[in-house]
Design an enzyme around this catalytic site. Sequence first.
Site, short mmCIF file in Angstrom:
data_model
loop_
_atom_site.label_atom_id
_atom_site.label_comp_id
_atom_site.label_asym_id
_atom_site.label_seq_id
_atom_site.Cartn_x
_atom_site.Cartn_y
_atom_site.Cartn_z
N SER A 91 0.46 -1.39 -0.62
CA SER A 91 0.25 0.28 -0.18
C SER A 91 0.70 1.19 -0.16
CB SER A 91 -0.80 -0.41 1.18
OG SER A 91 -0.43 -0.16 2.66
N THR A 245 -2.92 2.91 2.42
CA THR A 245 -1.63 4.20 3.49
C THR A 245 -1.98 4.30 4.82
OG1 THR A 245 -3.76 4.97 1.88
CG2 THR A 245 -2.00 6.85 3.33
N THR A 263 1.26 6.82 1.18
CA THR A 263 0.57 6.00 -0.24
C THR A 263 0.87 5.67 -1.53
OG1 THR A 263 -1.43 5.83 -0.38
CG2 THR A 263 -1.25 8.57 -1.32
N ARG A 273 -2.40 10.92 -11.13
CA ARG A 273 -3.49 10.66 -10.58
C ARG A 273 -2.73 11.28 -8.98
NH1 ARG A 273 -5.05 8.20 -5.29
NH2 ARG A 273 -7.33 8.13 -5.52
N GLY A 275 -4.39 11.78 -5.31
CA GLY A 275 -5.24 11.34 -4.21
C GLY A 275 -5.62 12.23 -3.02
N ASP A 276 -6.09 11.83 -1.82
CA ASP A 276 -6.40 12.70 -0.66
C ASP A 276 -4.92 12.77 -0.14
OD1 ASP A 276 -6.48 10.10 0.33
OD2 ASP A 276 -7.70 10.77 1.35
N THR A 296 -7.19 7.66 5.76
CA THR A 296 -7.01 6.12 4.37
C THR A 296 -8.24 6.39 3.83
OG1 THR A 296 -7.31 4.48 5.80
CG2 THR A 296 -5.20 5.64 6.06
N GLY A 297 -8.53 5.36 2.27
CA GLY A 297 -8.93 5.04 1.66
C GLY A 297 -9.95 5.62 0.52
N GLY A 299 -9.97 8.35 -1.56
CA GLY A 299 -8.99 9.66 -1.66
C GLY A 299 -9.90 10.37 -2.34
#
Length: 417
Positions: A91, A245, A263, A273, A275-276, A296-297, A299
Amino acid sequence: MTFSRRDFVKTSVLGAVAGGVAGGAISSLAQPSQQGHASENDSAKRPIIICANNGHAYVEAAYAFLKSGGDTLEAGVRVVKGPEDDPKDDSVGLGGLPNEEGVVELDSCCMHGPTRRAGSVGGVRNIKNVSMVAKAVMEHTGHVMLVGEGAERFAVDMGFPRENLLTDRSRKIWMLWKEFNSDRDWWGPGIADPHWQAPAPGSRPRADLLRDRIDQLKHRASDLGIEHEFLLSAVRRVLFPPTGTIHCSVLNEKGEMSGITTTSGLAFKLPGRCGDSPIIGAGCYTDQDVGSAGATGSGEENIKVAGAHTIVENMRHGMSPQEAGTDALKRIVRNYNGDMNKLRFMDIIYYVLRKDGAYAGVSLWEGYSSGNPHKFTVHDGSLRSEVATPLLKGFSQDWPPFPTIPEELKKDSVYLK
Ligand code: ASP
């Protein structure tokens, strides 16, 4: 007949849900505990570290460092660097699952409460410890965020070694994913290969299609040399490209706070890309006056609610850590008007730490799969894992069988009560 994997998964899963094929895992709204974690009430302790559970093995040493007067952000780095260095953790860092072109791209950000500084990097290739690179951006530049090639060159200038981050295992899972997508390209066994199979006719029941597809994937995974005990996990990663993450928030005895998130992002993402996780205010936010939060999850969903910042602001206005995190989750649910047929394809865990040591872990769903509730790690003198408090009852990736969505949960607003 052309039959793309994306169509397949979408129609299979939605078909299974709509047809009520099986399951029943999603049954009602979870009932958040009235009291929250003990530390929310009267026993808040300092120092304290909370983090995603994949950091568990590294927290004891980081806590000792913190107790001995170590800096809060440095303690956080010591936690998240562990999974970054671990090739088996797919991850983050080394061995992270790659983008759709087979290239590992990493994101990270951090905030240092006492000096009110922040650093971030996005889409970094070839550098394992991006958490430390984010910290270096904070400490050695006048910027907050560097991305892509510029971030990589900065890391090399700062002395970080370039290395190949794609482990053999992650490469094989990526190859399996490519083959699964191969109805429209030249990847996977060709028509002359003894293993070639014609695409299944669309008239068969969706659940059967899915079962067949899983069996095919298991055989291909085995042919690719993926270890026997890892076959189903590999198939799962292909069907549900995972996110992964680690976030860590830290508070010391003096009341200083920091947060850090790192992450490899969403597996098989489009190159470039982000993410968050590298977004200050989404994947991580720390305000020395209030608290620290991270995620986490999914994003994309978290960016749209500026999750970590929302949570810290909620606490500033008087919410408890659990209330603050739950409110951010409700905003995600609101963005989909409570449509459970969409919400079950996303999940998120928030890690929330208030300046007095009160904390909470909250999640959209109970877990990704039945029997595996979302957990987070806490150390406030004793190291432990705790179960996150879910907003919704059920498991976001339970397969097979896919859970039936009860009628009452399909209605708008049921979650907003
Ligand atoms: N939030 C990360 C992202 O979307 C992934 C994760 O947390 O697992 O990039």
